[in-house]
Design a protein around this motif. Structure first.
Motif, PDB file in Angstrom:
ATOM      1  N   ASP A 138     -27.274  13.919 -23.356  1.00  4.98           N
ATOM      2  CA  ASP A 138     -26.372  13.163 -24.187  1.00  4.98           C
ATOM      3  C   ASP A 138     -27.320  12.960 -25.439  1.00  4.98           C
ATOM      4  OD1 ASP A 138     -28.544  11.472 -23.279  1.00  4.98           O
ATOM      5  OD2 ASP A 138     -27.123  10.136 -22.213  1.00  4.98           O
ATOM      6  N   GLU A 139     -28.114  13.723 -25.866  1.00  4.57           N
ATOM      7  CA  GLU A 139     -28.964  13.729 -26.937  1.00  4.57           C
ATOM      8  C   GLU A 139     -28.102  13.889 -28.236  1.00  4.57           C
ATOM      9  OE1 GLU A 139     -32.831  15.762 -29.406  1.00  4.57           O
ATOM     10  OE2 GLU A 139     -31.911  16.508 -27.380  1.00  4.57           O
ATOM     11  N   PHE A 140     -27.068  14.590 -28.318  1.00  6.75           N
ATOM     12  CA  PHE A 140     -26.104  14.715 -29.614  1.00  6.75           C
ATOM     13  C   PHE A 140     -24.534  14.311 -29.019  1.00  6.75           C
ATOM     14  CE2 PHE A 140     -29.298  18.115 -29.843  1.00  6.75           C
ATOM     15  CZ  PHE A 140     -30.081  17.327 -31.040  1.00  6.75           C
ATOM     16  N   ASP A 141     -23.989  13.644 -29.907  1.00  5.28           N
ATOM     17  CA  ASP A 141     -22.477  13.503 -29.646  1.00  5.28           C
ATOM     18  C   ASP A 141     -21.673  14.500 -29.938  1.00  5.28           C
ATOM     19  OD1 ASP A 141     -22.575  13.150 -32.359  1.00  5.28           O
ATOM     20  OD2 ASP A 141     -22.051  10.987 -32.330  1.00  5.28           O
ATOM     21  N   PHE A 142     -22.053  15.487 -30.431  1.00 11.47           N
ATOM     22  CA  PHE A 142     -20.839  16.371 -31.131  1.00 11.47           C
ATOM     23  C   PHE A 142     -21.011  17.916 -30.026  1.00 11.47           C
ATOM     24  CE2 PHE A 142     -24.708  17.111 -33.475  1.00 11.47           C
ATOM     25  CZ  PHE A 142     -24.861  18.356 -33.440  1.00 11.47           C
ATOM     26  N   ILE A 143     -22.166  17.684 -29.023  1.00 12.11           N
ATOM     27  CA  ILE A 143     -22.305  18.980 -28.355  1.00 12.11           C
ATOM     28  C   ILE A 143     -23.299  18.704 -27.237  1.00 12.11           C
ATOM     29  CG2 ILE A 143     -24.399  20.102 -29.616  1.00 12.11           C
ATOM     30  CD1 ILE A 143     -23.167  22.744 -29.234  1.00 12.11           C
ATOM     31  N   SER A 144     -22.734  19.117 -26.032  1.00 11.68           N
ATOM     32  CA  SER A 144     -23.787  19.013 -24.884  1.00 11.68           C
ATOM     33  C   SER A 144     -24.145  20.321 -24.267  1.00 11.68           C
ATOM     34  CB  SER A 144     -23.101  18.222 -23.885  1.00 11.68           C
ATOM     35  OG  SER A 144     -23.584  18.291 -22.619  1.00 11.68           O
ATOM     36  N   THR A 145     -25.396  20.500 -23.668  1.00  9.55           N
ATOM     37  CA  THR A 145     -25.844  21.598 -22.959  1.00  9.55           C
ATOM     38  C   THR A 145     -26.165  21.494 -21.586  1.00  9.55           C
ATOM     39  OG1 THR A 145     -28.225  21.051 -24.013  1.00  9.55           O
ATOM     40  CG2 THR A 145     -26.589  22.403 -25.349  1.00  9.55           C
ATOM     41  N   ASP A 146     -25.628  20.413 -21.046  1.00 12.00           N
ATOM     42  CA  ASP A 146     -25.808  20.393 -19.393  1.00 12.00           C
ATOM     43  C   ASP A 146     -24.764  21.071 -19.085  1.00 12.00           C
ATOM     44  OD1 ASP A 146     -23.323  18.827 -19.168  1.00 12.00           O
ATOM     45  OD2 ASP A 146     -24.661  16.925 -19.814  1.00 12.00           O
ATOM     46  N   VAL A 147     -24.914  21.332 -17.563  1.00 11.02           N
ATOM     47  CA  VAL A 147     -24.156  22.121 -16.876  1.00 11.02           C
ATOM     48  C   VAL A 147     -22.475  21.441 -16.497  1.00 11.02           C
ATOM     49  CG1 VAL A 147     -25.976  23.117 -15.502  1.00 11.02           C
ATOM     50  CG2 VAL A 147     -24.933  20.940 -14.546  1.00 11.02           C
ATOM     51  N   TYR A 148     -22.454  20.304 -16.887  1.00  9.05           N
ATOM     52  CA  TYR A 148     -20.977  19.667 -17.049  1.00  9.05           C
ATOM     53  C   TYR A 148     -20.161  20.182 -18.170  1.00  9.05           C
ATOM     54  CZ  TYR A 148     -23.137  16.302 -13.731  1.00  9.05           C
ATOM     55  OH  TYR A 148     -23.842  15.878 -12.566  1.00  9.05           O
ATOM     56  N   SER A 149     -20.819  20.721 -19.135  1.00  8.10           N
ATOM     57  CA  SER A 149     -20.101  21.370 -20.232  1.00  8.10           C
ATOM     58  C   SER A 149     -19.688  22.793 -19.705  1.00  8.10           C
ATOM     59  CB  SER A 149     -20.980  21.494 -21.290  1.00  8.10           C
ATOM     60  OG  SER A 149     -20.838  22.183 -22.361  1.00  8.10           O
ATOM     61  N   PHE A 150     -18.358  23.220 -20.074  1.00  3.12           N
ATOM     62  CA  PHE A 150     -18.270  24.551 -19.792  1.00  3.12           C
ATOM     63  C   PHE A 150     -19.088  25.484 -20.507  1.00  3.12           C
ATOM     64  CE2 PHE A 150     -13.969  23.096 -18.397  1.00  3.12           C
ATOM     65  CZ  PHE A 150     -13.873  23.978 -17.521  1.00  3.12           C
ATOM     66  N   HIS A 151     -19.712  26.465 -19.893  1.00  3.39           N
ATOM     67  CA  HIS A 151     -20.832  27.326 -20.194  1.00  3.39           C
ATOM     68  C   HIS A 151     -20.776  28.879 -19.558  1.00  3.39           C
ATOM     69  CE1 HIS A 151     -22.679  25.553 -16.494  1.00  3.39           C
ATOM     70  NE2 HIS A 151     -23.366  26.696 -16.766  1.00  3.39           N
ATOM     71  N   VAL A 152     -21.442  29.672 -20.278  1.00  2.33           N
ATOM     72  CA  VAL A 152     -21.632  30.838 -19.394  1.00  2.33           C
ATOM     73  C   VAL A 152     -23.459  31.022 -19.139  1.00  2.33           C
ATOM     74  CG1 VAL A 152     -19.957  32.263 -20.484  1.00  2.33           C
ATOM     75  CG2 VAL A 152     -22.488  32.161 -21.549  1.00  2.33           C
ATOM     76  N   ASP A 153     -23.685  31.844 -18.285  1.00  2.59           N
ATOM     77  CA  ASP A 153     -25.057  32.002 -17.764  1.00  2.59           C
ATOM     78  C   ASP A 153     -25.689  33.313 -18.589  1.00  2.59           C
ATOM     79  OD1 ASP A 153     -25.033  29.838 -15.892  1.00  2.59           O
ATOM     80  OD2 ASP A 153     -24.310  31.112 -14.410  1.00  2.59           O
TER      81      ASP A 153
END
Length: 232
Positions: free
Chosen positions: A105-120
């Motif tokens: 929750d460092e930035f309010d405009f982007i998240s990089t944790d696994v709860y965010s849709f992401h690719v490996d």
């Protein structure tokens, strides 16, 4: 067979582990599902395990040491067999008892944790395997229904403000901080839940990959319920 899966061009369903690992990704298809209705009491296993912190890795010897009912033992044998299949294939499976993952929750405009849709992403040719035996299950989304967050103008502008370096190093900055791995869903997007007991193989971003990597996310956990997840 689950029609939600079998009718989806992103997914191929298989009926054996051999098919799961030998079927090639192609076209829009970047997720493979060994669809299963598992017997056994996985809740009993979760109830008898001890969690230390938010995530505890459970080893085969931990499972073997549990005193279980007949249905609990059936569930244990399924998990141990899955671990053995993946290990024999050359993967390094990890069985995790999860309360929750760490939040970014460092930035309010982007998240990089696994709860965010992401690719490996991996530097070598590999795939992600996962199976949720108990608790909330992960979601995937078709690549056509999501946009890379770093390409969204307002997010890209804020990331450029965050980047303290020359313009030619901006793309490297995005990769080094994993911003480029995360996606925002389109308004009409329909995520697909992976369900319980199914063993999945998801495409990963690597140099030899022939298809787009599979966009996925960890679920918000159900209140008061642990997840039991096999992943590698």
């Amino acid at each position: 067979m689950n029609n939600t899966f079998s009718d989806n061009s992103q997914i191929a369903t298989v009926s054996t582990f051999s098919e799961l690992v030998q079927t090639n990704f192609k076209g829009e298809m970047n997720a493979l599902c060994w669809y299963r209705n598992l017997d056994g009491d996985f809740n009993e296993i979760v109830a008898r395990l001890s969690i230390k912190g938010n995530i505890t890795e459970v080893y085969p010897e931990d499972l073997i040491a549990l005193q279980l009912s007949e249905k609990g033992n059936t569930a244990r044998e399924i998990i141990l067999n899955d671990i053995q299949l993946l290990t024999d294939f050359g993967a390094s499976p990890s069985l995790n008892l999860l309360k929750c993952y760490e939040r970014d929750d460092e930035f309010d405009f982007i998240s990089t944790d696994v709860y965010s849709f992401h690719v490996d992403r991996s530097p070598i040719a590999t795939d992600t395997f996962l199976c949720t035996y108990h608790g909330a299950a992960s979601d995937i989304i078709a690549n056509s229904q999501a946009e890379q967050k770093i390409l969204i103008p307002e997010i890209r502008t804020k990331l450029k403000e965050l980047h303290d370096g020359p313009d030619e190093e901006f793309e490297s900055f995005l990769e080094e901080n994993y911003f480029d791995l995360h996606y925002q869903l389109n308004q009409d997007a329909t995520p697909l839940n992976l369900g319980l007991g199914n063993l999945w193989r998801l495409a990963v971003d690597h140099p030899k990959q022939q298809v787009l990597p599979c966009i996925h996310r960890a679920p918000i956990e159900n209140e008061g319920e642990y997840r039991l997840l096999l992943i590698c």
